[in-house]
Enzyme design. Structure first.
Site, mmCIF file in Angstrom:
data_model
loop_
_atom_site.group_PDB
_atom_site.id
_atom_site.type_symbol
_atom_site.label_atom_id
_atom_site.label_comp_id
_atom_site.label_asym_id
_atom_site.label_seq_id
_atom_site.Cartn_x
_atom_site.Cartn_y
_atom_site.Cartn_z
ATOM 1 N N ASP A 35 0.829 -1.233 0.000
ATOM 2 C CA ASP A 35 0.000 0.000 0.000
ATOM 3 C C ASP A 35 0.850 1.265 0.000
ATOM 4 O O ASP A 35 0.564 2.214 -0.724
ATOM 5 C CB ASP A 35 -1.044 0.006 1.130
ATOM 6 C CG ASP A 35 -0.497 -0.141 2.531
ATOM 7 O OD1 ASP A 35 0.724 -0.403 2.695
ATOM 8 O OD2 ASP A 35 -1.279 0.020 3.490
ATOM 9 N N SER A 66 -13.312 2.225 28.167
ATOM 10 C CA SER A 66 -13.409 1.023 27.335
ATOM 11 C C SER A 66 -13.678 -0.187 28.217
ATOM 12 O O SER A 66 -13.141 -0.275 29.328
ATOM 13 C CB SER A 66 -12.100 0.816 26.568
ATOM 14 O OG SER A 66 -12.110 -0.454 25.967
ATOM 15 N N SER A 124 -5.640 -5.126 12.589
ATOM 16 C CA SER A 124 -6.018 -3.707 12.474
ATOM 17 C C SER A 124 -6.921 -3.183 13.589
ATOM 18 O O SER A 124 -7.882 -2.453 13.335
ATOM 19 C CB SER A 124 -6.681 -3.428 11.121
ATOM 20 O OG SER A 124 -5.742 -3.545 10.115
ATOM 21 N N ASP A 170 -5.401 -0.421 5.775
ATOM 22 C CA ASP A 170 -6.190 -0.879 6.918
ATOM 23 C C ASP A 170 -7.401 0.019 7.155
ATOM 24 O O ASP A 170 -8.528 -0.463 7.335
ATOM 25 C CB ASP A 170 -5.329 -0.908 8.188
ATOM 26 C CG ASP A 170 -4.123 -1.809 8.032
ATOM 27 O OD1 ASP A 170 -4.092 -2.578 7.054
ATOM 28 O OD2 ASP A 170 -3.217 -1.737 8.874
HETATM 29 C C1 GLA Z 1 0.155 -2.726 8.337
HETATM 30 C C2 GLA Z 1 -0.052 -1.312 7.833
HETATM 31 C C3 GLA Z 1 -0.641 -1.312 6.422
HETATM 32 C C4 GLA Z 1 0.156 -2.212 5.478
HETATM 33 C C5 GLA Z 1 0.431 -3.575 6.121
HETATM 34 C C6 GLA Z 1 1.374 -4.419 5.306
HETATM 35 O O1 GLA Z 1 -1.055 -3.375 8.494
HETATM 36 O O2 GLA Z 1 -0.913 -0.601 8.693
HETATM 37 O O3 GLA Z 1 -0.719 0.002 5.937
HETATM 38 O O4 GLA Z 1 1.343 -1.591 5.090
HETATM 39 O O5 GLA Z 1 0.969 -3.446 7.422
HETATM 40 O O6 GLA Z 1 0.811 -4.755 4.086
#
Ligand code: GLA
Length: 383
Positions: A35, A66, A124, A170
């Site tokens: 990305d 939380s 994420s 993400d």
């Molecule tokens: C993390 C980052 C993304 C991407 C991935 C690897 O998740 O937040 O932006 O670079 O690593 O693909």
């Protein structure tokens, strides 16, 4: 979940929540470390995620609580904030900091979060909490941001407030995810299309190596820099805005410019992985899961040998999968350095897979992995 969270909101704040939101986590099916090089990625949203209930208060204070963390925070409404320490509330605080630069919000808020994305697992959790905060404020106060603007704002928070130079994947995936679909996102143009994720006789297993990982402490930023170095060196010969403007063939014509073997390895991964995403999108479209699976294994090997972001835990999971017949493809997902792998597993083998993988992994690593079977779900929404 909504009812439970709203009930807890009442217990915490002694008044009722007036709105509740959900934002998922994501897995990336293929296209890793692409990305921030302007190429193609193929993520999808999962059913684990973050929930947030909100109500106004009359004290011009923002309260962050939380159900997933003991730490809480309360800050007065003001025009800017700084990151303090490493606690979870820095992520939503960073979103306030960004939005308050552009929009006037004159209303205190009580916030209660809950998340079931394992932290530091590469699914994420940080993008999910950033996007849910941005999405909630946009909806609640009718701020008029588009979904794409919210994504870019959340990415900016991660880059500038948190200090991780992540790409856009993400935040994009957790905002735009669609049920039973993978997103094929061009990270240069930010145009995307959806591909039906019809896995036929297979399901998606998510395997958490349970190796703790923190992006800001990891070598993520170092990889971003290495790619920038490769781009600079290639630009001595050709004009490129990003590495993914080259396909494998064109790259071969110019790769002699990369005299440092490490930089050459990094760029080779990026260019070839980007090509793999195009092949994988075609394979998925045609329902050719066998090809898709082979591309997953090839992606993992490249991340292991050329990009060097896997580590013994992720490699052990993928080694196991390669020798377990009902799996037709597996790879690490996300940044790597620990975190999660994904596998395409034949339906009906879920229990056996968990049992056998557990034995194999525990013997080699000393503790057990955790396996999730997730549906592919929708992106950020009001619930
Ligand atoms: C993390 C980052 C993304 C991407 C991935 C690897 O998740 O937040 O932006 O670079 O690593 O693909």
């Amino acid at each position: 979940m909504k009812t439970d969270l709203e009930q807890k909101f009442f217990e915490n704040y002694q008044h009722k929540a007036t709105a509740t939101y959900f934002t998922p986590g994501r897995v990336n099916l293929i296209g890793e470390h692409i990305d921030y090089n302007g190429g193609l990625v193929m993520p999808c949203a999962i059913s684990l995620g973050t929930w947030l209930s909100v109500a106004p208060n009359n004290e011009k204070v923002i309260r962050f609580k939380s159900l997933s963390f003991a730490e809480e925070q309360a800050v007065p409404l003001q025009s800017s904030y700084n990151k303090t320490g490493e606690d979870w509330y820095n992520y939503p605080l960073g979103v306030f900091n960004e939005i308050l630069k552009e929009k006037a919000i004159d209303q205190g808020l009580d916030l209660l979060f809950y998340g079931n994305i394992p932290i530091g697992s590469g699914l994420s959790s940080s993008a999910s909490i950033e996007v849910i905060m941005a999405y909630a404020l946009n909806e609640y106060f009718n701020l008029g941001y588009t979904r794409l603007e919210l994504v870019l704002l959340a990415q900016w928070v991660e880059n500038q407030f948190i200090g991780v130079n992540c790409g856009v994947m993400d935040q994009f995936a957790v905002a735009f995810g669609e049920k039973d679909k993978a997103l094929v996102l061009n990270c240069d143009t930010l145009k995307y299309r959806v591909v039906a994720c019809d896995m036929g006789n297979y399901c998606l297993a998510i395997i958490n190596t349970n190796k703790p990982r923190k992006l800001s402490e990891s070598k993520y930023n170092e990889r971003v820099l290495e790619c920038q170095t490769a781009l600079k060196q290639l630009n001595e010969d050709i004009t490129l805005n990003n590495l993914c403007e080259l396909n494998g063939e064109k790259f071969a014509l110019h790769s002699h410019l990369l005299t440092d073997p490490v930089i050459l390895k990094r760029a080779t991964h990026v260019v070839k992985e980007n090509d793999r995403v195009s092949f994988a999108a075609k394979a998925l479209n045609e329902g050719n899961l066998a090809d898709f699976g082979r591309l997953m294994y090839a992606s993992h090997l490249s991340l292991k040998e050329l990009y060097e972001v896997t580590g013994v835990e992720l490699d052990t999971v993928v080694d196991f999968c390669e020798n377990y017949a009902p799996v037709i493809g597996a790879r690490m997902t996300g940044a790597g350095f620990g975190g999660c792998a994904i596998a395409l597993l034949e339906n009906g083998f879920e229990e056996d897979f968990v049992k056998e993988l557990n034995l194999y992994y525990t013997e080699k690593i000393g503790y057990a992995p955790t396996v999730y079977f997730s549906a592919i779900g929708n992106g950020a929404s009001t619930i």
